[in-house]
Design an enzyme around this catalytic site. Structure first.
Site, mmCIF file in Angstrom:
data_model
loop_
_atom_site.group_PDB
_atom_site.id
_atom_site.type_symbol
_atom_site.label_atom_id
_atom_site.label_comp_id
_atom_site.label_asym_id
_atom_site.label_seq_id
_atom_site.Cartn_x
_atom_site.Cartn_y
_atom_site.Cartn_z
ATOM 1 N N LYS A 9 0.966 -1.140 -0.068
ATOM 2 C CA LYS A 9 0.171 -0.181 0.039
ATOM 3 C C LYS A 9 0.863 1.337 -0.048
ATOM 4 O O LYS A 9 0.680 2.043 -0.913
ATOM 5 C CB LYS A 9 -1.001 0.086 1.191
ATOM 6 C CG LYS A 9 -2.001 -1.094 1.313
ATOM 7 C CD LYS A 9 -2.799 -0.928 2.165
ATOM 8 C CE LYS A 9 -2.115 -1.240 4.090
ATOM 9 N NZ LYS A 9 -1.725 -2.222 4.316
ATOM 10 N N ARG A 84 -10.056 0.856 8.049
ATOM 11 C CA ARG A 84 -9.795 -0.761 8.457
ATOM 12 C C ARG A 84 -10.847 -1.369 9.097
ATOM 13 O O ARG A 84 -10.630 -2.466 9.559
ATOM 14 C CB ARG A 84 -8.421 -0.724 9.176
ATOM 15 C CG ARG A 84 -7.140 -0.516 8.616
ATOM 16 C CD ARG A 84 -5.976 -0.663 9.239
ATOM 17 N NE ARG A 84 -4.603 -0.118 8.612
ATOM 18 C CZ ARG A 84 -3.429 -0.694 8.986
ATOM 19 N NH1 ARG A 84 -3.267 -1.530 9.518
ATOM 20 N NH2 ARG A 84 -2.624 0.270 8.493
ATOM 21 N N ARG A 118 11.690 -5.744 5.635
ATOM 22 C CA ARG A 118 11.421 -4.147 5.105
ATOM 23 C C ARG A 118 12.368 -3.527 6.018
ATOM 24 O O ARG A 118 12.302 -3.770 7.197
ATOM 25 C CB ARG A 118 9.911 -4.087 5.405
ATOM 26 C CG ARG A 118 9.465 -2.590 5.394
ATOM 27 C CD ARG A 118 7.964 -2.629 5.328
ATOM 28 N NE ARG A 118 7.320 -2.635 6.476
ATOM 29 C CZ ARG A 118 5.543 -2.305 6.465
ATOM 30 N NH1 ARG A 118 5.403 -2.044 5.090
ATOM 31 N NH2 ARG A 118 5.257 -2.368 7.387
ATOM 32 N N ARG A 151 11.012 -1.380 11.652
ATOM 33 C CA ARG A 151 9.926 -1.037 12.473
ATOM 34 C C ARG A 151 9.667 -1.984 13.356
ATOM 35 O O ARG A 151 9.801 -3.066 13.374
ATOM 36 C CB ARG A 151 8.544 -1.015 11.737
ATOM 37 C CG ARG A 151 8.194 0.667 11.158
ATOM 38 C CD ARG A 151 7.195 0.688 10.271
ATOM 39 N NE ARG A 151 6.018 -0.407 10.415
ATOM 40 C CZ ARG A 151 4.881 -0.190 9.574
ATOM 41 N NH1 ARG A 151 4.920 0.378 8.582
ATOM 42 N NH2 ARG A 151 3.876 -0.967 9.949
ATOM 43 N N ARG A 162 -0.325 -9.306 13.314
ATOM 44 C CA ARG A 162 -0.835 -8.113 12.235
ATOM 45 C C ARG A 162 -1.786 -8.672 11.203
ATOM 46 O O ARG A 162 -2.729 -8.109 10.890
ATOM 47 C CB ARG A 162 0.146 -7.215 11.641
ATOM 48 C CG ARG A 162 0.753 -6.218 12.641
ATOM 49 C CD ARG A 162 1.902 -5.625 12.331
ATOM 50 N NE ARG A 162 1.941 -4.975 10.880
ATOM 51 C CZ ARG A 162 3.248 -4.981 10.389
ATOM 52 N NH1 ARG A 162 4.148 -5.507 10.866
ATOM 53 N NH2 ARG A 162 3.247 -4.211 9.257
HETATM 54 P P1 ADP Z 1 0.795 -1.945 7.937
HETATM 55 O O1 ADP Z 1 2.144 -2.390 7.215
HETATM 56 O O2 ADP Z 1 0.279 -3.035 9.045
HETATM 57 O O3 ADP Z 1 -0.308 -1.607 6.936
HETATM 58 P P2 ADP Z 1 0.740 0.706 9.151
HETATM 59 O O4 ADP Z 1 1.966 1.513 8.972
HETATM 60 O O5 ADP Z 1 -0.178 0.921 8.083
HETATM 61 O O6 ADP Z 1 1.011 -0.789 8.932
HETATM 62 O O7 ADP Z 1 0.146 0.906 10.624
HETATM 63 C C1 ADP Z 1 0.830 0.702 11.647
HETATM 64 C C2 ADP Z 1 -0.267 0.457 12.895
HETATM 65 O O8 ADP Z 1 -0.727 1.687 13.030
HETATM 66 C C3 ADP Z 1 -1.193 -0.567 12.793
HETATM 67 O O9 ADP Z 1 -0.722 -1.730 13.047
HETATM 68 C C4 ADP Z 1 -2.040 -0.007 13.765
HETATM 69 O O10 ADP Z 1 -1.850 -0.365 14.982
HETATM 70 C C5 ADP Z 1 -2.021 1.702 13.458
HETATM 71 N N1 ADP Z 1 -3.168 2.016 12.440
HETATM 72 C C6 ADP Z 1 -2.790 2.359 11.263
HETATM 73 N N2 ADP Z 1 -3.741 2.817 10.532
HETATM 74 C C7 ADP Z 1 -5.020 2.273 11.263
HETATM 75 C C8 ADP Z 1 -6.421 2.337 11.204
HETATM 76 N N3 ADP Z 1 -7.070 2.937 9.975
HETATM 77 N N4 ADP Z 1 -6.977 2.084 12.345
HETATM 78 C C9 ADP Z 1 -6.410 1.469 13.360
HETATM 79 N N5 ADP Z 1 -5.207 1.333 13.653
HETATM 80 C C10 ADP Z 1 -4.223 1.808 12.597
#
Ligand code: ADP
Length: 210
Positions: A9, A84, A118, A151, A162
């Protein structure tokens, strides 16, 4: 941009900016920013993020609402990692309407391979990979010169959590958008496909829907 963690994404969204000239908004980056700055919200949400769980809907909706109010978003934006959950999607409908949901469909084996290697830029959030998308200079961001790091939630024990969170809470949202005829599927079964190839595919989909 919709899909499990590690589906690309953020990688594609940051490159789509070149073709679309609209901001890329990553709620993951917004979350990490709050944590890094040690704000009240940052302290409240740090635990969720570290464990690979979702941050409570009301907090994330508020962070998003603040981010899309400035005028740089008036011509549109690319959402990465939001919504989400169904309540987040409903809240988003009250703020704005969305044109298309790009579903990045990637098998679990590839996701685990990618996330465990990553690298992320500490300063601008750009994404690299030790094996599949190497930076020009080791440990340094091509885009801003910032320092690359792994991360906390890209550690193996958190990656599985996750993926579980995605399946349990986020995947059901795909049906919600399918019912509204918004979903376009982009399948990718290779770990090391050049991002430009997928970006072109996404841009073609967007053009065709206009
Ligand atoms: P990923 O690579 O898992 O898609 P992100 O960088 O998008 O990770 O998100 C990292 C963390 O931030 C998630 O695991 C969650 O804890 C929080 N987060 C991000 N976007 C949302 C959302 N829309 N709703 C709830 N938590 C979120």
């Amino acid at each position: 941009m919709f899909g499990p963690p590690g589906s690309g994404k953020g990688t594609y969204a940051s490159r789509l900016f070149e073709g679309l000239r609209i901001p890329h908004i990553s709620t993951g980056d917004l979350v990490r920013q709050e944590i890094k700055n040690g704000t009240g919200i940052g302290k409240e949400i740090e635990g969720y993020s570290k464990r690979g769980e979702l941050v409570p809907d009301d907090i994330i909706i508020e962070l998003l609402r603040k981010r899309i109010s400035p005028s740089d978003c008036s011509g549109g934006f690319i959402l990465d990692g939001f919504p989400r959950t169904v309540p987040q999607a409903k809240a988003l409908e009250k703020i704005t309407s969305i044109d298309v949901v790009i579903n990045l469909d990637v098998p679990d084996e590839i996701i685990i391979e990618r996330l465990s290697s990553r690298l992320t830029c500490k300063s601008c959030g750009e994404i690299f990979n030790k094996r599949f998308l190497k930076p020009k200079v080791e440990g340094v961001c091509d885009k801003c010169g910032g320092q690359l790091y792994t991360r906390d939630d890209d550690k193996p024990e958190v990656i599985q959590e996750r993926l579980n969170t995605y399946r349990r809470q986020t995947k059901p949202l795909l049906d919600y958008y399918k019912e509204r005829n918004l979903v376009e599927n982009v399948r990718n079964t290779e770990a090391a496909v050049p991002p430009e190839k997928i970006v072109k595919q996404i841009l073609d989909i967007i053009k065709a829907r206009k």
